[in-house]
Design a protein around this motif. Structure first.
Motif, PDB file in Angstrom:
ATOM      1  N   ASP A  84       6.539  -9.424  -7.036  1.00 40.53           N
ATOM      2  CA  ASP A  84       7.334  -8.700  -6.042  1.00 40.53           C
ATOM      3  C   ASP A  84       7.590  -7.242  -6.395  1.00 40.53           C
ATOM      4  OD1 ASP A  84       9.341  -8.800  -8.017  1.00 40.53           O
ATOM      5  OD2 ASP A  84      10.200 -10.631  -7.171  1.00 40.53           O
TER       6      ASP A  84
ATOM      7  N   ASN B 280      -0.578 -11.017   3.846  1.00 37.01           N
ATOM      8  CA  ASN B 280      -1.531  -9.928   3.703  1.00 37.01           C
ATOM      9  C   ASN B 280      -2.270  -9.653   5.010  1.00 37.01           C
ATOM     10  OD1 ASN B 280      -0.907  -9.803   0.938  1.00 37.01           O
ATOM     11  ND2 ASN B 280      -2.400 -11.398   0.475  1.00 37.01           N
TER      12      ASN B 280
ATOM     13  N   SER C 102      -0.425  -4.201   4.472  1.00 37.58           N
ATOM     14  CA  SER C 102      -0.630  -3.990   3.038  1.00 37.58           C
ATOM     15  C   SER C 102      -1.459  -5.114   2.458  1.00 37.58           C
ATOM     16  CB  SER C 102       0.720  -3.921   2.322  1.00 37.58           C
ATOM     17  OG  SER C 102       0.538  -3.821   0.930  1.00 37.58           O
ATOM     18  N   ASP C 103      -2.059  -4.856   1.299  1.00 36.59           N
ATOM     19  CA  ASP C 103      -2.836  -5.862   0.584  1.00 36.59           C
ATOM     20  C   ASP C 103      -1.978  -6.722  -0.332  1.00 36.59           C
ATOM     21  OD1 ASP C 103      -5.115  -4.872   1.750  1.00 36.59           O
ATOM     22  OD2 ASP C 103      -5.735  -3.688   0.020  1.00 36.59           O
ATOM     23  N   THR C 104      -0.770  -6.270  -0.667  1.00 32.10           N
ATOM     24  CA  THR C 104       0.037  -6.980  -1.654  1.00 32.10           C
ATOM     25  C   THR C 104       1.484  -7.144  -1.199  1.00 32.10           C
ATOM     26  OG1 THR C 104       0.718  -4.984  -2.849  1.00 32.10           O
ATOM     27  CG2 THR C 104      -1.380  -5.982  -3.507  1.00 32.10           C
TER      28      THR C 104
ATOM     29  N   ARG D 259       4.088  -7.037  -3.138  1.00 31.73           N
ATOM     30  CA  ARG D 259       4.948  -6.055  -3.815  1.00 31.73           C
ATOM     31  C   ARG D 259       5.020  -4.757  -3.024  1.00 31.73           C
ATOM     32  NH1 ARG D 259       4.523  -4.898  -9.045  1.00 31.73           N
ATOM     33  NH2 ARG D 259       3.512  -6.843  -9.647  1.00 31.73           N
ATOM     34  N   ASP D 260       3.950  -4.395  -2.320  1.00 31.22           N
ATOM     35  CA  ASP D 260       3.980  -3.203  -1.469  1.00 31.22           C
ATOM     36  C   ASP D 260       4.688  -3.480  -0.147  1.00 31.22           C
ATOM     37  OD1 ASP D 260       2.601  -1.702  -3.336  1.00 31.22           O
ATOM     38  OD2 ASP D 260       0.636  -2.093  -2.442  1.00 31.22           O
ATOM     39  N   GLN D 261       4.563  -4.710   0.338  1.00 25.55           N
ATOM     40  CA  GLN D 261       5.147  -5.053   1.638  1.00 25.55           C
ATOM     41  C   GLN D 261       6.673  -5.014   1.624  1.00 25.55           C
ATOM     42  OE1 GLN D 261       3.175  -8.859   2.323  1.00 25.55           O
ATOM     43  NE2 GLN D 261       2.256  -7.995   4.169  1.00 25.55           N
TER      44      GLN D 261
ATOM     45  N   ARG E  59       7.184 -16.463   0.213  1.00 28.65           N
ATOM     46  CA  ARG E  59       7.261 -14.999   0.320  1.00 28.65           C
ATOM     47  C   ARG E  59       8.371 -14.567   1.273  1.00 28.65           C
ATOM     48  NH1 ARG E  59       0.925 -13.743   1.298  1.00 28.65           N
ATOM     49  NH2 ARG E  59       1.031 -15.834   2.182  1.00 28.65           N
TER      50      ARG E  59
END
Length: 346
Positions: free
Chosen positions: A119, A156, A173-175, A177-179, A204
């Motif tokens: 995360d 994702n 986003s791909d991840t 943690r970025d979302q 998630r």
């Protein structure tokens, strides 16, 4: 003492799977709860699951457990009883796969991780116990009938592409943690509105709901059991199905159909398609969507260059793969290719 790691080759394990006489059930589950010694917990759990001939992936961390597994159907109730007896797992919800051939896994891996879902949260004041309220399928449908309700997909981009709820917002986003920070930023002006977050099985969106509350949002919910539980409830209770398309899953199936709609398109020719595959070129292994026609035309590859590679002698292919970074590489509509990985899509 039983071995605490697999010692059999992947090929032999896969052969054994297809020779089994008992059908298997694919299950996912998670729970956020404190684990004082993840290594000890991991070893004890591995022994128990191995004895039941369970296959799959299990992540253990100080914050809890996250699992995607398959179990022989005659041992399903035994597995449930064993999990109920583990301290911290009483009343655990088991999400049973919707579209299941029982061939999702062929080896058991139980790993200790820093987090059960990465995360990127470093704030010591973040409290996972302060999370949004659960909503079941019926409540989800009722709340989303209100046009002011905001539905947020916490998966994702490639998961969203093949299937999502009506009017759901994509966090591009791909991840994960970025979302998390992206979701708070995108919804900054909506802090007082009803927000429902969802994901595949709940892990998630449960953390995301806690994150938004931590950031000052006030009316946050998350879908209990995620898309998987929702699909079962829709069928069992005769509810309207508000999910369109296919649910991407992180096992050998790569997807389970929730509705008959095909909302995605082949990444090579643009025809309607929602079947994910990995490029057959082992030096590329790009995850992308391919229709049957292109699968035949390109022999399961993402590009003519990769198709040319798979038809080279094995030793030449091996030489080309030398030094290639391993990892998960996915086709993103915003990019024509993944840098350094094969030739990309035509």
């Amino acid at each position: 003492m039983a071995a605490l790691h697999n010692r059999v080759s992947q090929k032999e394990l896969k052969d054994r799977l297809y020779q089994e006489s008992d059908p298997r059930t694919t299950i996912s589950f998670y729970r956020y709860f404190p684990i004082d010694d993840p290594r000890v917990f991991r070893d004890e759990l591995y022994s128990v699951l191995s004895a039941l001939q369970v296959f799959g992936r299990v992540y253990v961390a100080r914050e809890g457990i996250n699992a995607q597994i398959s179990v022989p159907q005659p041992r399903f109730e035994q597995l449930r009883a064993v999990l109920e007896g583990v301290q911290g797992l009483a009343g655990l919800r088991l999400n049973i796969a919707v579209d299941d051939d029982g061939k999702s896994f062929w080896v058991l891996k139980v790993k200790v991780r820093e987090k059960i879902v990465a995360d990127g949260i470093a704030d010591p004041d973040f409290d996972m116990s302060r999370k949004g309220n659960y909503v079941d399928a019926a409540t989800f449908n009722r709340l989303t009938d209100d046009p002011s309700t905001i539905v947020v997909d916490m998966r994702n981009h490639y998961e969203y592409e093949v299937g999502h709820f009506d009017k759901a917002i994509e966090i591009p986003s791909d991840t994960f943690r970025d979302q998390l920070p992206m979701s708070a930023e995108m919804l900054e002006e909506q802090k007082e509105k009803t927000i429902i977050m969802y994901c595949t099985g709940g892990i998630r969106c449960e953390k995301a709901s806690a994150y938004l509350l931590h950031k000052g949002f006030t009316n946050v919910f998350h879908l209990e059991g995620g898309i998987i539980q929702y699909a079962h409830a829709v069928e069992e209770q005769g509810l309207e199905n508000k999910f369109r398309g296919k649910n991407f899953v992180f096992d050998n199936r790569l997807g389970e159909r929730i509705s008959d709609e095909v909302i995605a398109h082949c990444h090579q020719c643009g025809a309607p398609a929602d079947t994910h595959t990995n490029c057959r070129n082992e030096g590329c292994h790009l995850l992308f969507i391919q229709c049957p026609s292109c699968a035949q035309k390109y022999e399961g590859c993402c590009s003519p260059a990769c198709q040319e590679t798979i038809n080279l002698p094995a030793d030449e292919q091996k030489a080309l793969r030398k030094g290639v970074e391993k990892g998960v590489h996915t086709f993103n509509k915003a990019r024509s290719r993944v840098p350094g990985k094969g030739a990309g899509l035509p």
